[in-house]
Design a protein around this motif. Structure first.
Motif, mmCIF file in Angstrom:
data_model
loop_
_atom_site.group_PDB
_atom_site.id
_atom_site.type_symbol
_atom_site.label_atom_id
_atom_site.label_comp_id
_atom_site.label_asym_id
_atom_site.label_seq_id
_atom_site.Cartn_x
_atom_site.Cartn_y
_atom_site.Cartn_z
ATOM 1 N N LEU A 88 0.825 -1.214 0.000
ATOM 2 C CA LEU A 88 0.000 0.000 0.000
ATOM 3 C C LEU A 88 0.858 1.263 0.000
ATOM 4 O O LEU A 88 0.456 2.291 -0.545
ATOM 5 N N THR A 89 2.042 1.187 0.622
ATOM 6 C CA THR A 89 2.926 2.361 0.629
ATOM 7 C C THR A 89 3.314 2.752 -0.792
ATOM 8 O O THR A 89 3.311 3.931 -1.154
ATOM 9 N N GLN A 90 3.639 1.751 -1.610
ATOM 10 C CA GLN A 90 3.989 2.051 -3.010
ATOM 11 C C GLN A 90 2.752 2.489 -3.797
ATOM 12 O O GLN A 90 2.809 3.435 -4.592
ATOM 13 N N ILE A 91 1.629 1.826 -3.558
ATOM 14 C CA ILE A 91 0.424 2.133 -4.336
ATOM 15 C C ILE A 91 -0.097 3.532 -4.014
ATOM 16 O O ILE A 91 -0.523 4.278 -4.897
ATOM 17 N N GLU A 92 -0.071 3.914 -2.730
ATOM 18 C CA GLU A 92 -0.645 5.198 -2.320
ATOM 19 C C GLU A 92 0.369 6.345 -2.328
ATOM 20 O O GLU A 92 -0.005 7.484 -2.042
ATOM 21 N N MET A 93 1.631 6.069 -2.615
ATOM 22 C CA MET A 93 2.670 7.100 -2.533
ATOM 23 C C MET A 93 2.348 8.358 -3.346
ATOM 24 O O MET A 93 2.564 9.484 -2.876
ATOM 25 N N PRO A 94 1.841 8.267 -4.599
ATOM 26 C CA PRO A 94 1.541 9.508 -5.344
ATOM 27 C C PRO A 94 0.559 10.418 -4.620
ATOM 28 O O PRO A 94 0.662 11.644 -4.726
ATOM 29 N N LEU A 95 -0.384 9.846 -3.880
ATOM 30 C CA LEU A 95 -1.376 10.669 -3.187
ATOM 31 C C LEU A 95 -0.748 11.475 -2.055
ATOM 32 O O LEU A 95 -1.286 12.504 -1.648
ATOM 33 N N MET A 96 0.366 11.002 -1.514
ATOM 34 C CA MET A 96 1.082 11.757 -0.477
ATOM 35 C C MET A 96 2.099 12.707 -1.108
ATOM 36 O O MET A 96 2.253 13.858 -0.668
ATOM 37 N N LEU A 97 2.779 12.231 -2.152
ATOM 38 C CA LEU A 97 3.906 12.992 -2.694
ATOM 39 C C LEU A 97 3.455 14.239 -3.452
ATOM 40 O O LEU A 97 4.059 15.314 -3.305
ATOM 41 N N LEU A 98 2.404 14.129 -4.256
ATOM 42 C CA LEU A 98 2.012 15.259 -5.094
ATOM 43 C C LEU A 98 1.547 16.468 -4.278
ATOM 44 O O LEU A 98 1.988 17.598 -4.554
ATOM 45 N N PRO A 99 0.659 16.328 -3.262
ATOM 46 C CA PRO A 99 0.323 17.522 -2.452
ATOM 47 C C PRO A 99 1.516 18.085 -1.709
ATOM 48 O O PRO A 99 1.623 19.307 -1.533
ATOM 49 N N LEU A 100 2.429 17.200 -1.284
ATOM 50 C CA LEU A 100 3.609 17.666 -0.553
ATOM 51 C C LEU A 100 4.537 18.459 -1.469
ATOM 52 O O LEU A 100 5.082 19.509 -1.070
ATOM 53 N N ILE A 101 4.727 17.990 -2.697
ATOM 54 C CA ILE A 101 5.553 18.726 -3.661
ATOM 55 C C ILE A 101 4.922 20.083 -3.976
ATOM 56 O O ILE A 101 5.614 21.110 -4.073
ATOM 57 N N ALA A 102 3.592 20.088 -4.120
ATOM 58 C CA ALA A 102 2.903 21.363 -4.398
ATOM 59 C C ALA A 102 3.096 22.348 -3.244
ATOM 60 O O ALA A 102 3.270 23.557 -3.468
ATOM 61 N N ALA A 103 3.067 21.853 -2.004
ATOM 62 C CA ALA A 103 3.232 22.738 -0.841
ATOM 63 C C ALA A 103 4.658 23.265 -0.740
ATOM 64 O O ALA A 103 4.874 24.461 -0.478
ATOM 65 N N THR A 104 5.646 22.401 -0.935
ATOM 66 C CA THR A 104 7.042 22.851 -0.826
ATOM 67 C C THR A 104 7.430 23.768 -1.986
ATOM 68 O O THR A 104 8.299 24.627 -1.836
ATOM 69 N N ALA A 105 6.781 23.601 -3.148
ATOM 70 C CA ALA A 105 7.094 24.459 -4.297
ATOM 71 C C ALA A 105 6.664 25.900 -4.054
ATOM 72 O O ALA A 105 7.186 26.822 -4.698
ATOM 73 N N ARG A 106 5.692 26.102 -3.156
ATOM 74 C CA ARG A 106 5.210 27.460 -2.872
ATOM 75 C C ARG A 106 6.060 28.178 -1.826
ATOM 76 O O ARG A 106 5.818 29.345 -1.536
#
Length: 276
Positions: free
Chosen positions: A152-170
Protein backbone atom coordinates in the motif's frame (compact mmCIF):
# COMPACT_ATOMS: atom_id res chain seq x y z
CA UNK A 1 -23.97 37.61 -11.94
CA UNK A 2 -26.80 37.78 -9.40
CA UNK A 3 -27.53 35.20 -6.71
CA UNK A 4 -30.22 33.41 -8.75
CA UNK A 5 -27.74 32.92 -11.62
CA UNK A 6 -25.16 31.40 -9.29
CA UNK A 7 -27.73 28.96 -7.88
CA UNK A 8 -28.79 27.93 -11.42
CA UNK A 9 -25.17 27.13 -12.26
CA UNK A 10 -24.86 25.01 -9.11
CA UNK A 11 -28.19 23.23 -9.71
CA UNK A 12 -26.86 20.36 -11.94
CA UNK A 13 -24.15 19.51 -9.42
CA UNK A 14 -26.68 19.65 -6.57
CA UNK A 15 -29.06 17.32 -8.40
CA UNK A 16 -26.22 14.91 -9.20
CA UNK A 17 -25.18 14.84 -5.54
CA UNK A 18 -28.78 14.23 -4.51
CA UNK A 19 -29.30 11.40 -7.01
CA UNK A 20 -25.94 9.63 -6.82
CA UNK A 21 -24.82 10.26 -3.23
CA UNK A 22 -27.62 11.30 -0.87
CA UNK A 23 -30.28 8.93 -2.25
CA UNK A 24 -28.05 5.80 -2.26
CA UNK A 25 -26.89 6.70 1.23
CA UNK A 26 -30.50 6.90 2.41
CA UNK A 27 -31.25 3.53 0.79
CA UNK A 28 -28.19 2.05 2.48
CA UNK A 29 -29.36 3.36 5.85
CA UNK A 30 -32.85 1.93 5.27
CA UNK A 31 -31.35 -1.43 4.28
CA UNK A 32 -29.27 -1.54 7.47
CA UNK A 33 -32.48 -1.18 9.50
CA UNK A 34 -34.60 -3.62 7.47
CA UNK A 35 -35.59 -7.11 8.50
CA UNK A 36 -36.96 -8.20 5.10
CA UNK A 37 -36.18 -7.62 1.42
CA UNK A 38 -39.22 -5.38 0.90
CA UNK A 39 -38.06 -2.88 3.56
CA UNK A 40 -41.45 -3.21 5.26
CA UNK A 41 -40.20 -3.99 8.76
CA UNK A 42 -37.29 -2.49 10.61
CA UNK A 43 -35.12 -3.29 13.60
CA UNK A 44 -31.68 -2.51 15.02
CA UNK A 45 -30.50 -6.13 14.71
CA UNK A 46 -27.70 -5.38 12.20
CA UNK A 47 -26.40 -2.41 14.19
CA UNK A 48 -26.37 -4.47 17.39
CA UNK A 49 -24.28 -7.12 15.60
CA UNK A 50 -21.81 -4.54 14.30
CA UNK A 51 -21.43 -2.31 17.34
CA UNK A 52 -21.96 -4.97 20.00
CA UNK A 53 -19.65 -7.65 18.65
CA UNK A 54 -15.97 -7.52 19.62
CA UNK A 55 -14.99 -9.20 16.32
CA UNK A 56 -16.55 -6.40 14.28
CA UNK A 57 -15.15 -3.70 16.57
CA UNK A 58 -11.69 -5.24 16.15
CA UNK A 59 -12.24 -5.17 12.36
CA UNK A 60 -12.92 -1.43 12.53
CA UNK A 61 -9.78 -0.88 14.63
CA UNK A 62 -7.69 -3.03 12.27
CA UNK A 63 -8.93 -1.01 9.29
CA UNK A 64 -8.16 2.33 10.93
CA UNK A 65 -4.73 1.06 12.06
CA UNK A 66 -3.93 -0.06 8.51
CA UNK A 67 -4.77 3.42 7.19
CA UNK A 68 -2.69 5.13 9.90
CA UNK A 69 0.37 2.91 9.38
CA UNK A 70 0.21 3.43 5.61
CA UNK A 71 0.06 7.20 6.14
CA UNK A 72 3.12 7.01 8.41
CA UNK A 73 5.09 4.87 5.92
CA UNK A 74 4.27 7.07 2.92
CA UNK A 75 5.08 10.18 4.95
CA UNK A 76 8.53 8.86 5.91
CA UNK A 77 9.40 8.29 2.24
CA UNK A 78 7.63 11.27 0.68
CA UNK A 79 9.06 14.03 2.92
CA UNK A 80 12.74 13.43 1.94
CA UNK A 81 11.76 13.07 -1.72
CA UNK A 82 9.81 16.35 -1.60
CA UNK A 83 12.82 18.08 -0.03
CA UNK A 84 15.04 16.72 -2.82
CA UNK A 85 12.51 18.02 -5.36
CA UNK A 86 12.54 21.42 -3.64
CA UNK A 87 16.34 21.73 -3.86
CA UNK A 88 16.77 20.12 -7.29
CA UNK A 89 17.26 21.73 -10.67
CA UNK A 90 14.59 21.82 -13.39
CA UNK A 91 15.57 18.49 -15.01
CA UNK A 92 15.63 16.53 -11.75
CA UNK A 93 12.34 18.15 -10.71
CA UNK A 94 10.70 16.96 -13.93
CA UNK A 95 12.13 13.46 -13.40
CA UNK A 96 10.77 13.28 -9.83
CA UNK A 97 7.35 14.45 -11.02
CA UNK A 98 7.31 11.81 -13.76
CA UNK A 99 8.25 9.11 -11.25
CA UNK A 100 5.53 10.37 -8.90
CA UNK A 101 2.80 10.48 -11.54
CA UNK A 102 3.75 7.33 -13.50
CA UNK A 103 2.12 4.83 -11.06
CA UNK A 104 -1.20 6.66 -11.45
CA UNK A 105 -1.22 5.69 -15.15
CA UNK A 106 -1.28 1.99 -14.20
CA UNK A 107 -4.33 0.23 -12.82
CA UNK A 108 -4.41 -0.39 -9.08
CA UNK A 109 -5.31 -4.01 -9.83
CA UNK A 110 -2.17 -4.46 -11.96
CA UNK A 111 0.03 -2.84 -9.31
CA UNK A 112 -1.53 -4.98 -6.58
CA UNK A 113 -1.01 -8.25 -8.46
CA UNK A 114 2.59 -7.27 -9.24
CA UNK A 115 3.22 -7.19 -5.49
CA UNK A 116 2.31 -10.89 -5.31
CA UNK A 117 5.36 -11.56 -7.49
CA UNK A 118 7.54 -9.29 -5.36
CA UNK A 119 6.37 -10.57 -1.95
CA UNK A 120 6.11 -14.27 -2.83
CA UNK A 121 8.37 -16.99 -1.38
CA UNK A 122 10.49 -16.90 -4.55
CA UNK A 123 9.90 -13.20 -5.19
CA UNK A 124 12.35 -10.34 -5.52
CA UNK A 125 12.58 -9.53 -1.80
CA UNK A 126 13.10 -13.11 -0.60
CA UNK A 127 15.57 -13.86 -3.41
CA UNK A 128 17.60 -10.77 -2.49
CA UNK A 129 17.59 -11.58 1.23
CA UNK A 130 18.77 -15.15 0.61
CA UNK A 131 21.35 -14.14 -2.02
CA UNK A 132 22.91 -11.54 0.30
CA UNK A 133 22.93 -13.92 3.26
CA UNK A 134 20.54 -11.79 5.33
CA UNK A 135 18.11 -14.73 5.51
CA UNK A 136 18.47 -18.50 5.24
CA UNK A 137 14.84 -19.23 4.39
CA UNK A 138 12.08 -17.30 2.59
CA UNK A 139 10.20 -14.92 4.87
CA UNK A 140 6.39 -14.96 4.97
CA UNK A 141 5.42 -11.62 3.44
CA UNK A 142 2.16 -12.43 1.67
CA UNK A 143 -0.98 -12.50 3.84
CA UNK A 144 0.76 -10.48 6.54
CA UNK A 145 0.09 -6.92 7.62
CA UNK A 146 3.71 -5.74 7.06
CA UNK A 147 3.56 -7.06 3.48
CA UNK A 148 0.21 -5.34 2.92
CA UNK A 149 1.52 -2.03 4.33
CA UNK A 150 4.61 -2.31 2.09
CA UNK A 151 2.42 -2.76 -0.99
CA UNK A 152 0.00 0.00 0.00
CA UNK A 153 2.93 2.36 0.63
CA UNK A 154 3.99 2.05 -3.01
CA UNK A 155 0.42 2.13 -4.34
CA UNK A 156 -0.64 5.20 -2.32
CA UNK A 157 2.67 7.10 -2.53
CA UNK A 158 1.54 9.51 -5.34
CA UNK A 159 -1.38 10.67 -3.19
CA UNK A 160 1.08 11.76 -0.48
CA UNK A 161 3.91 12.99 -2.69
CA UNK A 162 2.01 15.26 -5.09
CA UNK A 163 0.32 17.52 -2.45
CA UNK A 164 3.61 17.67 -0.55
CA UNK A 165 5.55 18.73 -3.66
CA UNK A 166 2.90 21.36 -4.40
CA UNK A 167 3.23 22.74 -0.84
CA UNK A 168 7.04 22.85 -0.83
CA UNK A 169 7.09 24.46 -4.30
CA UNK A 170 5.21 27.46 -2.87
CA UNK A 171 7.88 28.13 -0.20
CA UNK A 172 9.77 31.33 -0.99
CA UNK A 173 13.53 30.55 -1.30
CA UNK A 174 14.22 33.94 0.32
CA UNK A 175 12.89 32.52 3.61
CA UNK A 176 15.51 29.77 3.51
CA UNK A 177 18.25 32.29 2.72
CA UNK A 178 17.09 34.49 5.60
CA UNK A 179 17.13 31.56 8.00
CA UNK A 180 20.63 30.58 6.92
CA UNK A 181 21.94 34.16 7.11
CA UNK A 182 20.62 34.40 10.68
CA UNK A 183 22.80 31.45 11.67
CA UNK A 184 20.24 28.64 11.66
CA UNK A 185 21.57 25.18 10.85
CA UNK A 186 20.13 23.11 8.00
CA UNK A 187 18.18 20.92 10.44
CA UNK A 188 16.79 23.97 12.29
CA UNK A 189 15.74 25.57 8.97
CA UNK A 190 13.93 22.37 7.98
CA UNK A 191 12.24 22.05 11.37
CA UNK A 192 11.27 25.69 11.95
CA UNK A 193 10.70 26.98 8.40
CA UNK A 194 10.17 24.26 5.79
CA UNK A 195 8.06 21.71 7.67
CA UNK A 196 5.56 24.25 9.14
CA UNK A 197 5.03 25.79 5.68
CA UNK A 198 4.68 22.32 4.11
CA UNK A 199 2.25 21.13 6.80
CA UNK A 200 -0.97 21.83 4.79
CA UNK A 201 0.35 19.66 1.92
CA UNK A 202 1.38 16.97 4.39
CA UNK A 203 -2.08 16.90 5.94
CA UNK A 204 -3.78 16.89 2.53
CA UNK A 205 -1.64 13.90 1.52
CA UNK A 206 -2.34 12.13 4.81
CA UNK A 207 -6.09 12.60 4.27
CA UNK A 208 -5.98 11.12 0.76
CA UNK A 209 -3.73 8.20 1.72
CA UNK A 210 -5.72 7.31 4.85
CA UNK A 211 -9.09 7.31 3.06
CA UNK A 212 -7.70 5.28 0.14
CA UNK A 213 -5.72 2.74 2.21
CA UNK A 214 -8.49 2.08 4.75
CA UNK A 215 -10.96 1.28 1.95
CA UNK A 216 -8.52 -0.49 -0.43
CA UNK A 217 -10.61 -3.64 -0.86
CA UNK A 218 -8.57 -5.02 -3.80
CA UNK A 219 -5.19 -4.69 -2.07
CA UNK A 220 -6.52 -5.95 1.26
CA UNK A 221 -8.07 -9.01 -0.41
CA UNK A 222 -5.24 -9.87 -2.82
CA UNK A 223 -2.22 -9.17 -0.59
CA UNK A 224 -3.86 -9.82 2.78
CA UNK A 225 -5.86 -12.86 1.72
CA UNK A 226 -8.30 -14.36 4.19
CA UNK A 227 -5.98 -14.18 7.20
CA UNK A 228 -6.29 -10.45 7.82
CA UNK A 229 -9.50 -9.04 9.20
CA UNK A 230 -10.55 -5.71 7.64
CA UNK A 231 -13.98 -4.16 7.29
CA UNK A 232 -14.17 -3.79 3.46
CA UNK A 233 -13.67 -7.56 3.01
CA UNK A 234 -16.34 -8.28 5.66
CA UNK A 235 -18.80 -6.00 3.85
CA UNK A 236 -18.20 -7.93 0.62
CA UNK A 237 -18.60 -11.31 2.39
CA UNK A 238 -21.88 -10.34 4.02
CA UNK A 239 -23.29 -8.82 0.81
CA UNK A 240 -22.09 -11.33 -1.82
CA UNK A 241 -21.56 -14.62 0.07
CA UNK A 242 -23.88 -14.63 3.09
CA UNK A 243 -26.46 -12.28 1.49
CA UNK A 244 -27.10 -10.60 4.83
CA UNK A 245 -27.65 -7.19 3.29
CA UNK A 246 -28.73 -5.34 6.46
CA UNK A 247 -25.51 -6.41 8.20
CA UNK A 248 -23.44 -5.49 5.12
CA UNK A 249 -25.14 -2.08 4.96
CA UNK A 250 -24.52 -1.45 8.67
CA UNK A 251 -20.86 -2.43 8.22
CA UNK A 252 -20.50 -0.18 5.17
CA UNK A 253 -21.96 2.79 7.04
CA UNK A 254 -19.70 2.04 10.03
CA UNK A 255 -16.69 1.97 7.72
CA UNK A 256 -17.70 5.22 6.06
CA UNK A 257 -18.43 6.92 9.38
CA UNK A 258 -15.16 5.86 11.03
CA UNK A 259 -13.08 6.93 8.01
CA UNK A 260 -14.94 10.25 7.77
CA UNK A 261 -14.26 10.94 11.45
CA UNK A 262 -10.50 10.58 10.92
CA UNK A 263 -10.61 12.55 7.66
CA UNK A 264 -12.61 15.30 9.40
CA UNK A 265 -10.02 15.47 12.19
CA UNK A 266 -7.22 15.74 9.61
CA UNK A 267 -9.09 18.50 7.73
CA UNK A 268 -9.56 20.41 10.99
CA UNK A 269 -5.85 20.04 11.69
CA UNK A 270 -5.05 21.29 8.18
CA UNK A 271 -7.35 24.31 8.60
CA UNK A 272 -5.65 25.23 11.86
CA UNK A 273 -2.25 24.81 10.21
CA UNK A 274 -3.20 27.23 7.41
CA UNK A 275 -4.39 29.84 9.93
CA UNK A 276 -1.38 29.42 12.25
Amino acid sequence: MNGAGVWRLALPLGLAQLMFFAAPLLILLSTSLATDENLSQFSLRAWHEVLGDSFHIQSVLNTLRLGALTVLATMLLAVPLALVHMAAGPRLKRLILIVAVLPLLTSVVVRTFSWIVILGREGVINSTLIATGLATAPAALLQTEPGLILALTQIEMPLMLLPLIAATARIDPALLDASTSLGASLWRTLRRVVLPLALPGLIAGATLVFASAATAFISQSVIGGGRLNYLPALVWQQAMVVFDWPLAAAMALTLMGSVLMVVGALNLLGRNARHA
